[in-house]
Design an enzyme around this catalytic site. Structure first.
Site, PDB file in Angstrom:
ATOM      1  N   GLY A 190      74.560  49.050  34.517  1.00  0.00           N
ATOM      2  CA  GLY A 190      74.878  50.315  35.490  1.00  0.00           C
ATOM      3  C   GLY A 190      76.537  50.185  35.339  1.00  0.00           C
ATOM      4  N   GLU A 191      77.441  50.211  36.595  1.00  0.00           N
ATOM      5  CA  GLU A 191      78.685  50.128  37.332  1.00  0.00           C
ATOM      6  C   GLU A 191      79.626  51.046  35.650  1.00  0.00           C
ATOM      7  OE1 GLU A 191      79.304  45.550  37.429  1.00  0.00           O
ATOM      8  OE2 GLU A 191      77.084  45.535  38.411  1.00  0.00           O
ATOM      9  N   GLY A 192      79.162  51.707  35.223  1.00  0.00           N
ATOM     10  CA  GLY A 192      80.327  52.280  34.024  1.00  0.00           C
ATOM     11  C   GLY A 192      80.083  51.561  32.787  1.00  0.00           C
ATOM     12  N   SER A 193      79.246  50.658  32.801  1.00  0.00           N
ATOM     13  CA  SER A 193      79.370  49.759  31.456  1.00  0.00           C
ATOM     14  C   SER A 193      79.368  50.770  30.551  1.00  0.00           C
ATOM     15  CB  SER A 193      78.482  48.471  31.674  1.00  0.00           C
ATOM     16  OG  SER A 193      77.616  48.323  31.813  1.00  0.00           O
TER      17      SER A 193
END
Length: 223
Positions: A190-193
């Site tokens: 997650g976290e935009g990775s």
């Protein structure tokens, strides 16, 4: 990269008992995302950091697209079988508790979502308003975005799916949205990775499309 904290001292409500957010709270979260978008940006990638939000995403996906809780609930960060059973039960209870709003995507977001999901939805909507392209990240981001598309057809026409994650339901959400993922690397951070990794793919595609010479320009012989 900007990070926006969303009332970390005030958790959302237990959606098996009540709506996760009041109307004022969901509007505030939507506006936080809306106002976070830089009008001068040429690309938006949204990501989140939260605990338990694959549960919210599963509940939203089930509410929007139908099906039983176990069809949408996955292991998230890696819960064991007992943990998965608890997650699935919680999603089913949430769907039953809010069955009267399941035909209203924005009420689904309010009742079953979290502030980070609402903020991402707000940011994606603002990007649409500003004609800024968006790369969607994983399951949670895609579930948040889905509330917009199910509310207004075409709301995600400015979005591409950066990747499909290891969370099994993510691919189902993307299929329902008609989005083909650019990457499939079994990521689940997650976290935009995942979306961030896809930036390079899109930049390369744009460079080829706009900068590659034609045969005539390159002097390639017809023979």
């Amino acid at each position: 990269m900007d990070v926006h904290a969303l009332s970390l001292d005030r958790p959302t409500a237990d959606f098996t008992m009540d709506a996760a957010m009041s109307e004022d709270e969901v509007v505030a979260a939507l506006l936080a995302g809306w106002n976070a978008v830089d009008p001068a940006a040429d690309l938006l990638v949204t990501g989140e950091m939260g605990i338990g939000n694959t549960t919210s995403a599963a509940a939203i996906a089930a509410a929007l697209f139908g099906g039983a809780a176990d069809e949408w609930t996955g292991r998230g960060t890696g819960v064991d079988d007992d943990g998965l059973a608890v997650k699935t039960r919680v999603v089913a209870e949430g769907l039953a508790r809010h069955s009267d709003v399941l035909d209203d995507p924005l009420q689904v977001l309010r009742c079953l979502g979290g502030r980070e999901l609402a903020a991402m939805a707000g940011a994606i909507a603002r990007a649409r308003h500003l004609r800024i392209p968006v790369i969607l990240d994983g399951f949670i981001c895609s579930a948040a975005a889905a509330t917009l598309e199910m509310a207004v057809t075409g709301a995600l026409d400015h979005c591409v799916a950066g990747h499909v994650s290891a969370e099994a339901a993510h691919g189902k959400v993307l299929k329902n949205l008609g989005k083909e993922p650019l990457l499939a690397l079994d990521m689940r951070l997650g976290e935009g990775s995942g979306a961030a990794l896809a930036i390079g793919v899109l930049k390369g595609a744009v460079a080829c499309h706009s900068g590659m010479s034609t045969f005539a320009e390159a002097g390639v012989s017809d023979g």
